[in-house]
Write an enzyme that holds these catalytic residues in place. Structure first.
Site, PDB file in Angstrom:
ATOM      1  N   LYS A 151     -11.354  29.493  -3.784  1.00 60.80           N
ATOM      2  CA  LYS A 151     -10.215  28.598  -4.043  1.00 60.80           C
ATOM      3  C   LYS A 151      -9.192  28.721  -2.919  1.00 60.80           C
ATOM      4  O   LYS A 151      -8.662  27.720  -2.432  1.00 60.80           O
ATOM      5  CB  LYS A 151      -9.579  28.926  -5.397  1.00 60.80           C
ATOM      6  CG  LYS A 151     -10.413  28.457  -6.563  1.00 60.80           C
ATOM      7  CD  LYS A 151     -10.003  29.078  -7.893  1.00 60.80           C
ATOM      8  CE  LYS A 151     -11.055  28.735  -8.950  1.00 60.80           C
ATOM      9  NZ  LYS A 151     -10.896  29.462 -10.195  1.00 60.80           N
ATOM     10  N   ASP A 174      -5.945  23.123 -14.039  1.00 63.30           N
ATOM     11  CA  ASP A 174      -7.258  23.321 -14.661  1.00 63.30           C
ATOM     12  C   ASP A 174      -7.501  22.299 -15.777  1.00 63.30           C
ATOM     13  O   ASP A 174      -8.635  22.149 -16.233  1.00 63.30           O
ATOM     14  CB  ASP A 174      -7.321  24.720 -15.289  1.00 63.30           C
ATOM     15  CG  ASP A 174      -8.197  25.682 -14.512  1.00 63.30           C
ATOM     16  OD1 ASP A 174      -9.134  25.222 -13.842  1.00 63.30           O
ATOM     17  OD2 ASP A 174      -7.939  26.897 -14.604  1.00 63.30           O
ATOM     18  N   GLN A 199      -7.191  32.614 -13.907  1.00 64.14           N
ATOM     19  CA  GLN A 199      -8.643  32.772 -13.814  1.00 64.14           C
ATOM     20  C   GLN A 199      -9.196  33.337 -15.121  1.00 64.14           C
ATOM     21  O   GLN A 199      -8.707  34.345 -15.639  1.00 64.14           O
ATOM     22  CB  GLN A 199      -8.989  33.687 -12.626  1.00 64.14           C
ATOM     23  CG  GLN A 199     -10.473  33.842 -12.362  1.00 64.14           C
ATOM     24  CD  GLN A 199     -11.160  32.563 -11.926  1.00 64.14           C
ATOM     25  OE1 GLN A 199     -10.562  31.714 -11.257  1.00 64.14           O
ATOM     26  NE2 GLN A 199     -12.409  32.387 -12.304  1.00 64.14           N
TER      27      GLN A 199
HETATM   28  N1  GUN Z   1     -13.597  30.773 -14.695  1.00 57.65           N
HETATM   29  C1  GUN Z   1     -14.758  30.130 -14.428  1.00 57.65           C
HETATM   30  N2  GUN Z   1     -14.515  28.837 -14.147  1.00 57.65           N
HETATM   31  C2  GUN Z   1     -13.184  28.661 -14.215  1.00 57.65           C
HETATM   32  C3  GUN Z   1     -12.334  27.534 -14.004  1.00 57.65           C
HETATM   33  O1  GUN Z   1     -12.755  26.410 -13.698  1.00 57.65           O
HETATM   34  N3  GUN Z   1     -11.021  27.771 -14.179  1.00 57.65           N
HETATM   35  C4  GUN Z   1     -10.523  28.979 -14.520  1.00 57.65           C
HETATM   36  N4  GUN Z   1      -9.215  29.099 -14.685  1.00 57.65           N
HETATM   37  N5  GUN Z   1     -11.286  30.033 -14.732  1.00 57.65           N
HETATM   38  C5  GUN Z   1     -12.602  29.870 -14.573  1.00 57.65           C
END
Ligand code: GUN
Length: 282
Positions: free
Chosen positions: A53, A120, A97
């Site tokens: 990211k 998200d 996350q």
């Molecule tokens: N963990 C695995 N995929 C994601 C995601 O798309 N967003 C977040 N916040 N955590 C994750």
């Protein structure tokens, strides 16, 4: 191989170039889109996602910060951090996350993010807007998967779509997006009886179950669009939920793992962050 490959890497490159142009235009207007990622603990898979990211932000010209909090972080400390980011004008997107360590309340943490910064799309406000067909932030993985489906050029109206998996972050929003595209949608899950009888009817089949090779060739309708959301580690290799080697001979289109939906997820996160920054100028 009968199927055409839906190449998430190539699609992402194209989309990220467009995002970078929009970021540059925002910067000219005095706004640098900023993403904050909160990582609690040291789950190895999460470390990789978070790093990717950060790289994505850097390459598109965005500002990004990663806030690392210890495994034993309290709910209060986590929500305090979220509130500080809610109030920070340099931050347009906040991502907590997942998964969080089990002692933390995930729903409460997500609810603490202001919906405008919920890049998200996990906040009930944004999930509810999607359910109601209103504009809002759409979760990155289903948004990316939908973009891939659209790029096949197939007219989706009246098509049978089957989503296997009912999570809040993939299955449910995916079903809503397909419904909005006028598909007839069936949601299947671990308790579905005779799963193959459903998947075999699917013109569009989305697999989001987290079980390696779960969707086999006999479960797929010839010519179907097969979207593999799975990211499973098997003997050090990353594999999807679809038995790619055999399904590729039956499907009309298929996403690879890696290099498919996963790549698009981060691209959509970048897009959501850029759009959140754009909204501050609207
Ligand atoms: N963990 C695995 N995929 C994601 C995601 O798309 N967003 C977040 N916040 N955590 C994750």
């Amino acid at each position: 191989m009968a199927a055409q490959l839906l190449d998430g890497k190539a699609m992402s490159e194209e989309l990220r170039a467009d995002i970078a142009r929009k970021v540059a235009a925002l910067k000219e207007r005095g706004v640098t889109p900023g993403l904050a990622v909160i990582l609690v603990g040291d789950d190895p898979a999460s470390q990789i996602y978070v790093r990717n990211k950060g790289i994505g932000c850097e390459k598109t010209g965005m500002h990004s910060v990663t806030i690392r909090m210890p495994e034993d972080t309290t709910q209060q400390a986590l929500e305090g951090q979220i509130r500080a980011l809610n109030a920070d004008p340099a931050i347009h997107g906040i991502l907590v996350q997942l998964p969080l360590p089990p002692h933390l309340d995930e729903a409460a943490a997500l609810a603490a993010i202001v919906p405008e910064k919920d890049v998200d799309g996990f906040h009930v406000h944004n999930a509810g807007r999607l359910l109601c067909g209103l504009p809002g932030v759409v979760a990155c993985t289903p948004k990316g998967a939908m973009e891939m489906i659209r790029r096949t050029g197939v007219d989706l109206t009246g098509k049978e779509a089957v989503v296997v998996g009912r999570s809040n972050i993939v299955g449910k929003p995916m079903a809503m997006l397909l419904l909005q595209a006028n598909c007839t949608v069936t949601m299947c899950h671990s308790r579905t009886a005779d799963l193959a009888s459903h998947t075999r009817r699917a013109d569009i089949l989305v697999a989001a179950v987290g079980r390696p090779g779960f969707i086999t060739a006999d479960m797929v309708k010839p010519g179907a669009i097969v979207i593999d959301v799975g990211i499973n580690r098997v003997d050090g290799r990353v594999v999807g939920d679809v038995d790619f080697e055999h399904v590729k001979d039956v499907a009309g289109w298929i996403t690879p793992v890696p290099g498919g939906v996963g790549r698009m997820t981060i691209t959509m996160l970048l897009e959501n962050t850029m759009e959140a920054a754009e909204r501050t100028l609207a």
